[in-house]
Design an enzyme around this catalytic site. Sequence first.
Site, short mmCIF file in Angstrom:
data_model
loop_
_atom_site.label_atom_id
_atom_site.label_comp_id
_atom_site.label_asym_id
_atom_site.label_seq_id
_atom_site.Cartn_x
_atom_site.Cartn_y
_atom_site.Cartn_z
N ASP A 25 41.74 47.59 30.18
CA ASP A 25 41.79 46.59 31.26
C ASP A 25 40.44 45.89 31.24
O ASP A 25 39.43 46.47 31.66
CB ASP A 25 42.04 47.32 32.59
CG ASP A 25 41.92 46.39 33.80
OD1 ASP A 25 41.73 45.17 33.62
OD2 ASP A 25 42.02 46.91 34.93
N LYS A 87 34.67 36.96 32.35
CA LYS A 87 36.11 36.70 32.17
C LYS A 87 36.49 35.31 32.67
O LYS A 87 37.40 34.67 32.15
CB LYS A 87 36.90 37.77 32.93
CG LYS A 87 38.40 37.74 32.74
CD LYS A 87 39.03 38.97 33.39
CE LYS A 87 40.54 38.98 33.28
NZ LYS A 87 41.10 40.23 33.86
N GLU A 184 48.66 41.88 33.06
CA GLU A 184 48.22 42.94 33.96
C GLU A 184 49.37 43.47 34.84
O GLU A 184 49.54 44.69 34.95
CB GLU A 184 47.04 42.44 34.80
CG GLU A 184 45.80 42.23 33.93
CD GLU A 184 44.71 41.37 34.55
OE1 GLU A 184 44.83 41.02 35.74
OE2 GLU A 184 43.74 41.03 33.83
N ASP A 206 48.65 42.03 43.46
CA ASP A 206 47.31 42.42 43.00
C ASP A 206 46.24 41.67 43.80
O ASP A 206 46.01 40.49 43.58
CB ASP A 206 47.19 42.10 41.49
CG ASP A 206 45.82 42.48 40.91
OD1 ASP A 206 44.90 42.82 41.68
OD2 ASP A 206 45.68 42.41 39.68
MG MG Z 1 41.86 43.33 39.06
#
Ligand code: MG
Length: 622
Positions: A25, A87, A184, A206
Site C-alpha cells: 500500500d 503521491k 485500493e 475510505d
Molecule cells: Mg489511505
Amino acid sequence: MALLQISEPGQSPDPHQRRIAVGIDLGTTHSLVAAMRHGVAECLPDAQGRLLLPSVVRYLDGGHRLIGEAAREHQSDDPENTIVSVKRFMGRKHADIADAGRLPYRFVDQPGMVALDTRAGLKSPVEVSAEILATLRQRAEDSFDDELYGAVITVPAYFDDAQRQATKDAAELAGLNVLRLISEPTAAAVAYGLDNGSEGLYAVYDLGGGTFDISLLRLHQGVFEVVATGGDAALGGDDIDQVLGAWALSQAGGVAASPGDKRAALVAARAAKEVLSTAEQTVWSARIGGRPLSVPVTREQLEQVARPLVERTLASVRRVLRDARVQRSDVQGVVMVGGSTRMPLVRHAVRDLFGPDWAGQVLTNVNPDEVVALGAAVQANALAGNSRDGELLLLDVIPLSLGLETMGGLVERVVERNTTIPEAKAQDFTTFKDGQTAMAIHVVQGERDLVADCRSLARFELRGIPPMAAGAARIRVTFQVDADGLLSVAARELGSGVEASVVVKPSYGLADEQIARMLKDGFTHAAEDMSTRKLREARVEAERMVLATRAALQADGELLSADERAAVEALVRATEQAAGLTDADAVDAAVKALADGTEPFAARRMNQGIRQALAGRRLEEV
Ligand code: MG
Ligand code: ADP
C-alpha cells in the site's frame, strides 16, 4: 519426445518452492508491505517492530538519504529536502499541482512530470516513491531471508493513466517485479474475504487524513468489478482537526496568530479527536501565544462540529449510488478504510444512511490502516500461483470517459466513464472530404461534449487512406485499456488495412480536484453542451452538404439546365450563409432546403451512373 509436465491447478509443483509475493500500500502519508504467512495475510514489521512506514524521503549530502520516521523528524527544519506526500505529484505536471506555491519544495517544471530540486539534485516523484518502495522491498526480503518474486501495488481507483504508469515505473526502479496494480478499494474488499462471500454489491468507504474515496464494487462469479467511484479529494481527518481546533480556540478565547500557534492547535485537536474515538471526554491543550490553554471536550461536542463534514461524505455516497443506478438496499456491505473511520460518528452515520431495515453490514473489524496492504498481499499470493483456488481476477474502472475529436470540435465518447477494465472497444469513423487520404486522430478524456472542455491525451495521424468519396472510407478506431489502466489507441482503414496507433504516454497528470471538477462540469453543463453540440453538428452537416453539392456540380453539371443549375447554386449559397448563424434550427432548415432542392439532380446522377455501368454489357452479365 518428452511430455511437458503440468501441475494440478493451484498447486505449485514443489510446496517448498513457494514464490514470495507481497502486497504494498503506497500511501500518501504511510506505506505498508504485507505478505501471506502460514495461510494468513499479515503486515511485515521493520527491525523496530513498526508496521507503518511514513512516506517521507529526506535527501542528505553525499548521496545519502533517510526514509520513513528518521526523515519525517526533519520535516520542519529541512523542508526543501524532506519530501512528504509525494503521491500527490505522481504523474503530474507542475501546472496540475494547485497548491504548489504553498508547499516548501523547489518545483521544476519538466516535460511530462514535475521534478523537485533537492540538495541531491533533481528528483522526480517516481524516484522519491522508488525510495519508499525499495525500503519496503528490503523489509520483505529481510523478513523472508529470500528474494521476492513480485509485488502487487495499490493505487486509488481514480488514478489516471499517467499516475498508474508513474507508480509502475517507481516499482520497477525499486527493483520490484510488478505483478499488477490494483485499486485500493478492491484490495480492501479482498482483505475482508468478500470474494468468497455472496455475490452482489459492496461499497468501500475510505476516509483518511486528507481525502475521501467511495467506491462501489460488484462481486460476480468470484470476480470483483469496480462499478463506480467518487469522493472528495480535499476532505479528510485533517479537516476535522481544523474545525475542532478552531472551536477549542474560540472556547478558550485564544487567537492563533503565528504558524506555530496554528500547528499547535491542530496537533492538539488531532490528539483529542483520536482519544474521543474510544473515550467520552478529554482535554484539548496547546501552547498558544506562549501560554498554555486547555479546553475540556466531549465526544458529543466533537461530533457537533464534525457532523457537517461527515454529511459531505454521505452526499458523495448518495451521488455514486445514483450514478450507478443502485438502490441503497442493494448494497450488501460497506468496507470501512482509513484512520478516520475509527470515529463512532462516521460508523453510525454510514450505518444510518442505509436505513433501519437495511440487511447489510458496516465492516470495521480489520484494522483500517492495514486493510489495503493485506488485500494486496492476498492478491499477490494468488498471482504468484501460490493460492489453492487459482487466480483471482480483479477489475477496475476508468475514471473519466475516453473519446475522439470529431468535426466541429465535438467529442465522440468511445469508452464511457466507469467502464470496467481491461476493456477494448471499437467504433467506426469516416472521412469528411472526397479524396481525403489522411485523418487526424485526437484522443481526449472527459465528460463534456466539446473538445475544448476535455483533456487532450494524444494525437496521431492515419495516413495512406485510399482516395474515396467523403463518407465511403471505414476507419475503425480501437481503444484498449489494459488491466493496469493504461491506454492504447489504434486506427485502421478497413479496405486497405493501413494502420496507425499510439500508446498514450504518461505525459500528463490530472489533479483529483480536476477530475472532480471535470465530472461536475459534465453534469452542470449538460444542457448547455447539448445546444452547442446541436449547433456544431448542424454546421458540420451544412458544410458537408455544400462540399458534396459543389463536387457534384463540377462532375455532372451538364445534367442540369442553366436555370436548374442557378437554383442549386443559390441554395448552396444560402446554406453557406446559414452555417454562420447561431440558430441550429435555421441551419437545419437551410440544409433541408438544399437536400430537397438537389433531389432531382441526385436522381439524374444516379440514373446516369447506372447507365454508364450497364453500357456495353449484355443483360445476362449483370
Ligand atoms: Mg489511505
Ligand atoms: P491517509 O490514507 O490519508 O494517509 P489514514 O488512513 O492513515 O490517512 O488516516 C489518517 C487520519 O485518520 C488522520 O486524520 C487521523 O487523525 C485519523 N485517525 C487515526 N486514528 C484515529 C482515531 N483513533 N480516531 C479518529 N481518527 C483517527
